[in-house]
Design a protein around this motif. Structure first.
Motif, short mmCIF file in Angstrom:
data_model
loop_
_atom_site.label_atom_id
_atom_site.label_comp_id
_atom_site.label_asym_id
_atom_site.label_seq_id
_atom_site.Cartn_x
_atom_site.Cartn_y
_atom_site.Cartn_z
N ILE B 69 58.32 66.75 69.05
CA ILE B 69 59.14 66.32 67.91
C ILE B 69 59.03 64.82 67.65
O ILE B 69 59.34 64.32 66.58
CB ILE B 69 60.62 66.71 68.15
CG1 ILE B 69 61.49 66.47 66.92
CG2 ILE B 69 61.20 65.93 69.33
CD1 ILE B 69 61.15 67.31 65.75
N THR B 70 58.55 64.11 68.66
CA THR B 70 58.39 62.66 68.58
C THR B 70 57.21 62.26 67.70
O THR B 70 57.11 61.14 67.23
CB THR B 70 58.21 62.15 70.03
OG1 THR B 70 59.47 61.88 70.57
CG2 THR B 70 57.31 60.97 70.10
N PRO B 75 58.88 66.21 62.34
CA PRO B 75 60.28 66.29 61.94
C PRO B 75 60.52 66.94 60.59
O PRO B 75 61.44 67.74 60.43
CB PRO B 75 60.73 64.83 61.95
CG PRO B 75 59.89 64.22 63.02
CD PRO B 75 58.55 64.89 62.87
N GLU B 76 59.68 66.66 59.63
CA GLU B 76 59.91 67.26 58.30
C GLU B 76 59.71 68.77 58.32
O GLU B 76 60.42 69.50 57.63
CB GLU B 76 58.99 66.61 57.27
CG GLU B 76 59.36 65.17 57.02
CD GLU B 76 59.12 64.76 55.57
OE1 GLU B 76 59.00 65.66 54.71
OE2 GLU B 76 59.02 63.56 55.31
N ARG B 79 62.74 70.17 59.89
CA ARG B 79 63.89 70.12 58.98
C ARG B 79 63.80 71.25 57.96
O ARG B 79 64.79 71.90 57.64
CB ARG B 79 63.92 68.75 58.29
CG ARG B 79 65.15 68.51 57.43
CD ARG B 79 66.42 68.45 58.27
NE ARG B 79 67.57 68.93 57.52
CZ ARG B 79 68.50 68.14 56.99
NH1 ARG B 79 68.45 66.84 57.17
NH2 ARG B 79 69.49 68.64 56.30
N GLU B 221 46.56 56.34 66.88
CA GLU B 221 46.15 54.99 66.50
C GLU B 221 44.97 54.47 67.30
O GLU B 221 44.00 53.95 66.73
CB GLU B 221 47.33 54.02 66.70
CG GLU B 221 48.30 53.97 65.56
CD GLU B 221 49.33 52.87 65.79
OE1 GLU B 221 50.48 53.23 66.06
OE2 GLU B 221 48.97 51.69 65.72
N ILE B 250 45.87 54.09 60.50
CA ILE B 250 46.61 52.88 60.86
C ILE B 250 45.88 52.12 61.96
O ILE B 250 45.81 50.89 61.95
CB ILE B 250 48.05 53.24 61.26
CG1 ILE B 250 48.82 53.61 59.98
CG2 ILE B 250 48.73 52.09 61.97
CD1 ILE B 250 50.16 54.22 60.22
N GLN B 254 44.21 48.24 61.73
CA GLN B 254 44.32 47.15 62.71
C GLN B 254 42.95 46.59 63.06
O GLN B 254 42.74 45.38 63.06
CB GLN B 254 45.02 47.68 63.96
CG GLN B 254 45.22 46.57 64.99
CD GLN B 254 45.91 47.07 66.24
OE1 GLN B 254 46.33 48.23 66.31
NE2 GLN B 254 46.04 46.21 67.23
N ASN B 257 41.61 44.49 60.20
CA ASN B 257 42.25 43.19 60.12
C ASN B 257 41.77 42.26 61.23
O ASN B 257 41.52 41.07 61.00
CB ASN B 257 43.77 43.34 60.20
CG ASN B 257 44.35 43.92 58.94
OD1 ASN B 257 43.70 43.93 57.89
ND2 ASN B 257 45.56 44.43 59.01
N HIS B 276 55.55 59.59 56.84
CA HIS B 276 56.46 58.67 56.18
C HIS B 276 55.99 57.23 56.21
O HIS B 276 56.03 56.51 55.21
CB HIS B 276 57.86 58.76 56.80
CG HIS B 276 58.83 57.80 56.20
ND1 HIS B 276 59.30 57.92 54.91
CD2 HIS B 276 59.39 56.66 56.69
CE1 HIS B 276 60.11 56.92 54.64
NE2 HIS B 276 60.19 56.14 55.70
N LEU B 277 55.52 56.80 57.37
CA LEU B 277 55.19 55.38 57.48
C LEU B 277 53.97 54.97 56.66
O LEU B 277 53.75 53.79 56.42
CB LEU B 277 55.04 54.97 58.95
CG LEU B 277 54.09 55.76 59.84
CD1 LEU B 277 52.69 55.21 59.68
CD2 LEU B 277 54.55 55.63 61.27
N LEU B 280 55.13 52.88 53.72
CA LEU B 280 55.75 51.56 53.88
C LEU B 280 54.95 50.51 53.12
O LEU B 280 53.73 50.54 53.10
CB LEU B 280 55.80 51.18 55.36
CG LEU B 280 56.74 52.00 56.23
CD1 LEU B 280 56.64 51.54 57.68
CD2 LEU B 280 58.16 51.85 55.74
N THR B 281 55.67 49.57 52.55
CA THR B 281 55.00 48.55 51.75
C THR B 281 53.89 47.83 52.49
O THR B 281 52.85 47.52 51.91
CB THR B 281 56.00 47.46 51.29
OG1 THR B 281 57.13 47.49 52.16
CG2 THR B 281 56.42 47.73 49.87
N ARG B 282 54.11 47.60 53.78
CA ARG B 282 53.10 46.84 54.49
C ARG B 282 51.89 47.68 54.85
O ARG B 282 50.87 47.15 55.29
CB ARG B 282 53.71 46.24 55.78
CG ARG B 282 54.74 45.18 55.48
CD ARG B 282 54.06 43.98 54.83
NE ARG B 282 53.31 43.23 55.80
CZ ARG B 282 53.74 42.10 56.33
NH1 ARG B 282 54.90 41.61 55.98
NH2 ARG B 282 53.01 41.48 57.23
#
Lengths: 335, 335
Positions: B69-70, B75-76, B79, B221, B250, B254, B257, B276-277, B280-282
DNA sequence: TGGCTACATCGATAATTGTAGGCATAATCT
DNA sequence: AGATTATGCCTACAATTATCGATGTAGCCA
């Protein structure tokens, strides 16, 4: 699905004998045990836990009421809970209440009807009277990440005041003086404690906590974004922001970037919770860690002690220590 | 805890009558109903779902076996499952198997002993024979995000091939030709399908899929980071990367960059899953959306149809359409 | 050597809580 | 009056555990 009687017939013994074998009782000869085990294997017999629960009055299951598993704060807690529960032979019913009192109550009712052995409430909104009810009936339960003002109960929380204090002290140690705080919703006890820690740290270091520097958020990105826009438009903008959780901080990050500013060069930022995404390279948020997995684990341990009658009469109240995680969203104030 | 007999005594009726009222059967007068309801309220009686399950042979609970679940992928789904289950009057047992066969089997055994009405496996590693067993015994279950080559079962998946095709086509439409792919682990059927989609899209557009442009990752990652470092050190580095999931992407971000390059200016990047992440804007990752909540919802709906005997004889196999979500990690190739 | 105790072994039975079908009785309608 | 309908009770389960009693055997002592 074969029953214990089918096994008994096939093995040529009584069901009492089969039951004895299944429950590891003494006084059954080696050869009948063999016969019975053989019959069990041949039939693919699986004991019926429902019938067992009925007579033993124990279900080996725990109810878990959380607000929303989709919120990244919860999965680790749930994992901690499930790991410990599974280790101790318990299963978990998971219930998402969306922090709505009516849904919590409905789930509570259902879980009690299903005769769970205990219940874990995380960040519960449920009313004090209902909780007091459970306590009065001596029903085992525990709160995670929430305390109750008037009722004495088991709980596991992190020291929110100390965490906030750590965060603000870190900023002060970097030379910041004009430090803003974005709070959580006013009705969350944790949010109030974090505000308290912020104010205490400021006061202890002789810093004024200007009212305009404290904005209320909602524990979500949007709230952090809006609050930060206001903060940035202040005649004298803060040089650092302490957000009451990581989502607020991420919203703040966005507002700051949109204003053409950089973190941490132009403004330092600290979050709270150390949600997984805070550690992503592109975010790299300095924050306060909550040992969420451990919280779930320990809560379950305490609960099961209660369930199995090993707990003492006094409530077990664990306050875990938060931890400052310094990443790259904070920097010594220039000049 | 009062029983139905206590209620009957207090109301001055037989337990059959109380049972009739509790199960909404006809032929009970208004006044006795009143009397009984009053007794129930006064005693705080709660019907014992365990006893009910024993006689009805139905528990109104569903077992859910997921790997972890981690992992933000789940999670979605959970749910969605819980929402539909709760709506239909079912509870969910959540079990984290860490994708280990032995743990899955142990949980399966436990769930069957507890007489769950059905089981949902998400990304199950469990052996085909075990699954076939369930099917042979006509036990209701469904797979989410996994198919089985040889056994005919209900399942809900996203069209991984089409999703990968969409991703690569998007990159091609932006002028990219040298497009790399970081795959998932070879033993995951979804990962193979995504590789297939990548190759198909390349071939359909007359592009060569250089073997050195395909690196194996681990859906995490770290894997994306390492694979990308290799890709960037190629004599002729790719101008775009399609990662088989968002975590790989992701990690790629890294590595890119760290090499002093920028996304999307120097290199375009597409993920998969729309975790979800990714939004994120970043991060702002262009990716392929999997309707995870809906997958959980629909799987549960199909399963409950099966449980309640409304399902037909043929397996229900739902293949949901993925969707391209264009954010700012992809850009038209300069020149 | 008979009789007694102790213990190993197994089975019969009650108990757990609730549901469901049949049955008796009372009320209502042709 | 006879048939029908409404109402409530009696009883047989469902699958297991736990208690107690029955049986047999071995060891021991007088």
């Amino acid at each position: 699905m074969p029953t214990i009687i089918d096994v008994a017939k096939r093995a040529g013994v009584s069901k009492s004998t089969v039951s004895k074998i299944l429950t590891d009782k003494p006084y059954v000869s080696h050869e009948t045990r063999e016969k019975v085990m053989k019959a069990i294997a041949e039939l693919g017999y699986r004991p019926n836990a429902i019938a067992r629960s009925l007579v033993r009055n124990v279900t080996k299951t725990i109810g878990l009421i959380i607000s929303d598993i989709t919120n990244p704060f919860f999965p680790e807690i749930v994992r901690g809970i499930e790991d410990k529960a599974s280790e101790m032979g318990y299963n978990i019913f998971i219930c998402n209440s969306d922090a709505k009192v009516e849904r919590e109550e409905a789930y509570l009712e259902l879980l009690l009807e299903k005769r769970v052995d205990g219940i874990i409430f995380t960040s519960a909104r449920i009313t004090d009277t209902r909780i007091a009810d459970l306590r009065r009936h001596n029903f085992p339960f525990i709160l995670v990440s929430r305390t109750l003002p008037d009722v004495q109960t088991d709980y596991v929380v992190v020291d929110n005041r100390a965490g906030a204090y750590l965060a603000v002290e870190h900023l002060i140690s970097l030379g910041h003086q004009r430090i803003a705080h974005i709070t959580g919703p006013k009705d969350a006890s944790g949010a109030l404690d974090r505000l308290w820690g912020y104010q205490k740290a400021m006061a202890d270091h002789g810093l004024k906590t200007d009212a305009e520097l404290v904005k209320e958020g909602d524990f979500r990105e949007q709230g952090g974004y809006l609050a930060t826009k206001e903060l940035l438009s202040l005649s004298s903008a803060p040089t650092a922001i302490f957000a009451a959780n990581d989502f607020l901080a991420i919203g703040a990050l966005q507002a700051i970037n949109e204003a053409g500013l950089e973190v941490p060069e132009d403004i330092s930022l600290v979050g709270f919770d150390n949600v997984h995404l805070a550690g992503l390279t592109r975010i790299n948020l300095t924050t306060i860690n909550q040992p969420r997995y451990k919280m779930g684990l320990m809560a379950t341990e305490v609960l099961i002690e209660r369930i199995e009658g090993r707990g003492g009469p006094d409530p077990v109240q664990l306050v875990l220590e938060p931890e400052l995680v310094i990443r790259s969203s904070t920097k010594r104030l220039a000049g």
